[in-house]
Design a protein around this motif. Structure first.
Motif, PDB file in Angstrom:
ATOM      1  N   VAL A 388       0.865  -1.180   0.000  1.00 53.53           N
ATOM      2  CA  VAL A 388       0.000   0.000   0.000  1.00 53.53           C
ATOM      3  C   VAL A 388       0.903   1.233   0.000  1.00 53.53           C
ATOM      4  O   VAL A 388       1.749   1.393   0.878  1.00 53.53           O
ATOM      5  N   ILE A 389       0.754   2.066  -1.025  1.00 50.73           N
ATOM      6  CA  ILE A 389       1.552   3.289  -1.150  1.00 50.73           C
ATOM      7  C   ILE A 389       0.622   4.489  -0.948  1.00 50.73           C
ATOM      8  O   ILE A 389      -0.344   4.656  -1.684  1.00 50.73           O
ATOM      9  N   ILE A 390       0.907   5.308   0.065  1.00 55.74           N
ATOM     10  CA  ILE A 390       0.142   6.541   0.279  1.00 55.74           C
ATOM     11  C   ILE A 390       1.136   7.664   0.529  1.00 55.74           C
ATOM     12  O   ILE A 390       1.885   7.635   1.514  1.00 55.74           O
ATOM     13  N   LYS A 391       1.155   8.661  -0.372  1.00 51.96           N
ATOM     14  CA  LYS A 391       2.127   9.751  -0.276  1.00 51.96           C
ATOM     15  C   LYS A 391       1.449  11.084  -0.589  1.00 51.96           C
ATOM     16  O   LYS A 391       0.667  11.180  -1.521  1.00 51.96           O
ATOM     17  N   HIS A 392       1.781  12.097   0.206  1.00 53.44           N
ATOM     18  CA  HIS A 392       1.385  13.486  -0.077  1.00 53.44           C
ATOM     19  C   HIS A 392      -0.113  13.585  -0.381  1.00 53.44           C
ATOM     20  O   HIS A 392      -0.516  14.226  -1.346  1.00 53.44           O
ATOM     21  N   GLU A 415      11.790  -0.500  -0.312  1.00 56.85           N
ATOM     22  CA  GLU A 415      12.283  -0.782  -1.664  1.00 56.85           C
ATOM     23  C   GLU A 415      11.387  -0.203  -2.754  1.00 56.85           C
ATOM     24  O   GLU A 415      11.809  -0.056  -3.900  1.00 56.85           O
ATOM     25  N   LYS A 416      10.135   0.161  -2.409  1.00 60.56           N
ATOM     26  CA  LYS A 416       9.214   0.703  -3.406  1.00 60.56           C
ATOM     27  C   LYS A 416       8.895   2.171  -3.177  1.00 60.56           C
ATOM     28  O   LYS A 416       8.084   2.751  -3.898  1.00 60.56           O
ATOM     29  N   TYR A 417       9.547   2.758  -2.164  1.00 60.89           N
ATOM     30  CA  TYR A 417       9.295   4.162  -1.867  1.00 60.89           C
ATOM     31  C   TYR A 417      10.311   5.019  -2.605  1.00 60.89           C
ATOM     32  O   TYR A 417      11.520   4.778  -2.519  1.00 60.89           O
ATOM     33  N   GLN A 433      24.347   7.599   8.894  1.00 60.79           N
ATOM     34  CA  GLN A 433      24.007   6.304   8.303  1.00 60.79           C
ATOM     35  C   GLN A 433      22.545   6.229   7.863  1.00 60.79           C
ATOM     36  O   GLN A 433      22.121   5.218   7.285  1.00 60.79           O
ATOM     37  N   ILE A 434      21.753   7.265   8.138  1.00 62.07           N
ATOM     38  CA  ILE A 434      20.335   7.285   7.754  1.00 62.07           C
ATOM     39  C   ILE A 434      20.193   8.051   6.442  1.00 62.07           C
ATOM     40  O   ILE A 434      20.558   9.224   6.354  1.00 62.07           O
ATOM     41  N   ASP A 435      19.660   7.411   5.399  1.00 59.55           N
ATOM     42  CA  ASP A 435      19.473   8.120   4.132  1.00 59.55           C
ATOM     43  C   ASP A 435      18.120   8.834   4.133  1.00 59.55           C
ATOM     44  O   ASP A 435      17.190   8.480   4.866  1.00 59.55           O
ATOM     45  N   ARG A 436      18.009   9.851   3.308  1.00 63.66           N
ATOM     46  CA  ARG A 436      16.805  10.675   3.255  1.00 63.66           C
ATOM     47  C   ARG A 436      15.581   9.864   2.861  1.00 63.66           C
ATOM     48  O   ARG A 436      14.455  10.156   3.291  1.00 63.66           O
ATOM     49  N   LYS A 437      15.778   8.859   2.046  1.00 68.21           N
ATOM     50  CA  LYS A 437      14.654   8.037   1.603  1.00 68.21           C
ATOM     51  C   LYS A 437      13.995   7.321   2.780  1.00 68.21           C
ATOM     52  O   LYS A 437      12.769   7.305   2.911  1.00 68.21           O
ATOM     53  N   LYS A 438      14.807   6.735   3.655  1.00 69.59           N
ATOM     54  CA  LYS A 438      14.266   6.032   4.817  1.00 69.59           C
ATOM     55  C   LYS A 438      13.525   6.997   5.733  1.00 69.59           C
ATOM     56  O   LYS A 438      12.422   6.708   6.205  1.00 69.59           O
ATOM     57  N   TRP A 439      14.143   8.154   5.997  1.00 66.31           N
ATOM     58  CA  TRP A 439      13.505   9.159   6.841  1.00 66.31           C
ATOM     59  C   TRP A 439      12.192   9.649   6.232  1.00 66.31           C
ATOM     60  O   TRP A 439      11.183   9.799   6.925  1.00 66.31           O
ATOM     61  N   SER A 440      12.182   9.866   4.911  1.00 66.59           N
ATOM     62  CA  SER A 440      10.977  10.338   4.230  1.00 66.59           C
ATOM     63  C   SER A 440       9.861   9.312   4.323  1.00 66.59           C
ATOM     64  O   SER A 440       8.689   9.659   4.544  1.00 66.59           O
ATOM     65  N   ARG A 441      10.218   8.047   4.165  1.00 67.26           N
ATOM     66  CA  ARG A 441       9.207   6.981   4.254  1.00 67.26           C
ATOM     67  C   ARG A 441       8.563   6.949   5.636  1.00 67.26           C
ATOM     68  O   ARG A 441       7.342   6.885   5.767  1.00 67.26           O
ATOM     69  N   ILE A 442       9.398   6.992   6.682  1.00 66.73           N
ATOM     70  CA  ILE A 442       8.873   6.936   8.053  1.00 66.73           C
ATOM     71  C   ILE A 442       7.980   8.133   8.339  1.00 66.73           C
ATOM     72  O   ILE A 442       6.896   8.016   8.932  1.00 66.73           O
ATOM     73  N   LYS A 443       8.402   9.304   7.896  1.00 70.01           N
ATOM     74  CA  LYS A 443       7.630  10.523   8.132  1.00 70.01           C
ATOM     75  C   LYS A 443       6.294  10.481   7.379  1.00 70.01           C
ATOM     76  O   LYS A 443       5.259  10.915   7.906  1.00 70.01           O
ATOM     77  N   SER A 444       6.301   9.942   6.167  1.00 71.23           N
ATOM     78  CA  SER A 444       5.061   9.801   5.400  1.00 71.23           C
ATOM     79  C   SER A 444       4.102   8.844   6.090  1.00 71.23           C
ATOM     80  O   SER A 444       2.888   9.089   6.156  1.00 71.23           O
ATOM     81  N   ASN A 445       4.635   7.748   6.598  1.00 63.83           N
ATOM     82  CA  ASN A 445       3.795   6.786   7.307  1.00 63.83           C
ATOM     83  C   ASN A 445       3.123   7.423   8.519  1.00 63.83           C
ATOM     84  O   ASN A 445       1.939   7.199   8.790  1.00 63.83           O
ATOM     85  N   ARG A 446       3.895   8.206   9.261  1.00 60.43           N
ATOM     86  CA  ARG A 446       3.317   8.870  10.442  1.00 60.43           C
ATOM     87  C   ARG A 446       2.169   9.782  10.044  1.00 60.43           C
ATOM     88  O   ARG A 446       1.127   9.814  10.706  1.00 60.43           O
TER      89      ARG A 446
END
Length: 608
Positions: A388-392, A415-417, A433-446
């Motif tokens: 399930v992809i939900i963004k913006h 892997e799909k974000y 060691q944290i890439d922006r993609k991982k941080w963006s995914r977590i923030k979007s989920n929240r």
């Protein structure tokens, strides 16, 4: 066939009356004869005995009786220009399979141009290598084709009363452009490229049945009555664009009586006004057994109006985009493998009822840059989709019931974000060691869980809201881990403590922690208040026995210590307590007070 016809038009020009004998003589002695300004009072029959030319042009002629082309090779064809047919014209078992660029500049085998007075046209078992074309002409009663092979059938700026076409094979299809069909249209068993209804008006119902084509296209134009398409496979698409339908559109993929099932590659709806609705239906008994259409695209805009209903459909790829200003779009008892709601603004209504995934592996449900508005979800299973992809997107106004929601692992997998959010505060630095993609995914989920929590609370569904809140807090906890040590320390401490009851939904965890902490402090406080306890390992079993006996003698203190407003003197008697014992007492009170609050908070999760 309805015998009602269009009104006749008078022709003021005077014509030379010719006999049939004279007419036949005109067909001899010239490769491309042109017959002009003639009027024929009797029936004209053309066959192999009297047709000896390569092609004929009839210009400004009147045929008072019928015209029959019987089993004749017309070679390069026939051209009627400004002619009138007061009875009928019939092409029976005839053919035209040659081409001449000078004689056929428009690439047509049969041409009616500016023939405003044609009563009936009928074609039976014919084969025309090039097109059959009506240009700026009028058929007053009926146009009929029964089993023919024609390169293309074109009605251009023409007017017809009724159209009945069966078993027509066309390489380039049937095209009705800038024309008017005043009566009913019936199209059955046709094959070839397809049907194109371009900027034309249809006053009676049009019925397409059991045609096997590449496409069916309506581009602008007006259907005053119903358009019905039944069991018509399309290897490319149904493209319905910019058209006004006043009496509705019905597409049915199956004809169970004749055991016909239609596979449709793609249905694309854009900018249409469905004043009486658009309905797509498949038979219920085939649900899960075939996929039709393979793709469905709803491209909405301010021009899109009316109800759109999709029922019992298995859609491999569903796309909804644009701005739904006023349409009511509903999916009922449908399945899909890939759902893409992309850059969509819902100002009207969108609903999914009894909606599920075709299969788990590889499936996805994506909502991207979308304002769902008052979208309705009834008995929908997100859990059946692998991803399930939900963004913006804005989800706070959705209405739902009996929804099987996705879990946190399904939502926006790493892997799909593909998005990278903008950091809100420059003082909040991510760990190296944290890439922006991982941080963006977590923030979007929240953000997704926050909005779903709010939507649940608006509907009074506080139970579901708590689970969304729990996932929101878990996502916040993961987000805080992405920041460097000195950033948002207070939030990190708060989240660590609130994990004790899983952010308000688990009372067993703080209960267990309460008992564990109380055991530890009971041992420490009980032994230390004697003045004999020191923080050193036991030197012998006698030391352990002494400690055990002391704890047993004061076992009642274990339960008394669970009271955060107690005093040590009430438990152990009036005596002087050293500083360490007093510190442990105060610290213990703080911990158990917090854990009791966490227990009560979790117990009251359904009453918040």
């Amino acid at each position: 066939m309805n015998t009602q016809s269009l009104p006749s038009q008078k022709i003021s020009k005077k014509y030379n009356k010719s006999t049939i004998k004279t007419f036949y003589s005109l067909l001899k002695g010239n490769k491309y004869p042109e017959i002009s300004d003639k009027e024929f009072a009797t029936e004209v029959r053309i066959d192999t005995t009297n047709y000896h030319c390569e092609g004929v042009v009839f210009r400004d002629c009147i045929f008072q009786e019928g015209v029959l082309f019987k089993s004749v090779d017309l070679k390069r064809g026939i051209r009627f220009i400004n002619c009138s047919f007061n009875a009928w014209i019939l092409f029976d078992e005839s053919r035209a399979d040659k081409i001449d660029d000078k004689f056929n500049p428009d690439n047509s085998s049969i041409l009616f141009e500016e023939c405003t007075e044609i009563k009936n046209i009928k074609i039976i078992n014919c084969e025309f290598e090039r097109s059959f074309k009506l240009s700026n002409s009028t058929v007053n009663n009926y146009f009929v084709i029964e089993k023919a092979k024609i390169d293309s059938l074109d009605f251009v700026e023409s007017k017809l009363f009724e159209v009945d076409i069966t078993y027509l094979n066309t390489r380039l299809g049937l095209k009705i452009s800038n024309s008017t069909i005043l009566g009913k249209g019936r199209y059955f068993g046709c094959t070839g490229d397809g049907f194109s209804f371009i900027d034309s008006t249809f006053f009676k119902d049009q019925y397409l049945w059991a045609n096997t084509v590449k496409h069916i296209t309506t581009n602008y134009g007006v259907f005053e009555d119903e358009l019905k398409i039944k069991a018509c496979p399309a290897s490319e698409n149904y493209f319905i664009y910019g058209t006004t339908f006043k009496k509705g559109v019905l597409i049915e993929t199956d004809d169970s009586g004749n055991k016909i099932k239609a596979d449709i590659e793609h249905i694309n709806l854009k900018d249409c006004d469905f004043q009486a609705g658009f309905a797509f239906k498949t038979a219920k008994d085939i649900l899960g057994k075939n996929i039709s259409p393979n793709k469905l695209t709803l491209d909405c805009s301010s021009l899109s109006k009316g109800n759109i209903s999709i029922e019992n459909a298995n859609i491999f790829e569903l796309t909804v985009k644009g701005t739904n200003s006023s349409s009511n779009i509903s999916f009922n008892n449908c399945s899909s493998f890939s759902v893409n709601i992309d850059r969509f603004t819902n100002l009207g209504q969108l609903s999914f009822t009894d909606f599920r995934s075709l299969k788990k592996s590889g499936s996805k449900f994506s909502i991207d840059k979308t304002i769902l508005g008052k979208t309705i979800l009834l008995n929908v299973s997100f859990r059946q989709f692998e991803t399930v992809i939900i963004k913006h997107s804005q989800l706070t106004d959705i209405i739902f019931s009996d929804v099987e929601w996705f879990n946190i692992e399904q939502l926006n997998p790493y892997e799909k974000y593909t998005e990278y959010l903008i950091v809100e505060d420059k003082n909040q630095k991510l760990k190296k060691q944290i890439d922006r993609k991982k941080w963006s995914r977590i923030k979007s989920n929240r953000e997704v869980f926050r909005q779903l929590k709010y939507a649940s609370e608006k509907q009074g569904n506080f139970i579901q809201a708590l689970f969304f809140k729990s996932n929101e807090m878990k996502s916040l906890k993961e987000e805080l881990k992405c920041y460097e040590f000195g950033n948002r320390v207070g939030d990190k401490i708060m989240m660590w403590f609130n994990k004790s009851n899983e952010y308000g939904v688990n009372w067993l965890k703080p209960m267990g922690l309460l008992l564990l902490i109380n055991i530890l402090f009971f041992v420490g406080i009980t032994l230390m208040q004697t003045g004999e306890f020191i923080f050193l390992p036991a030197k012998s079993f006698n030391d352990l026995d002494k400690s055990y006996d002391l704890l047993c003698e004061n076992n009642g203190a274990f339960w008394a210590l669970l009271n955060p407003i107690r005093r040590l003197s009430d438990i152990f008697g009036n005596k002087d307590f050293d500083g360490m014992t007093t510190f442990l007492d105060y610290f213990h009170r703080i911990l158990i007070s917090y854990l009791i609050f966490q227990i009560v908070s979790a117990f009251r999760k359904y009453l918040k």
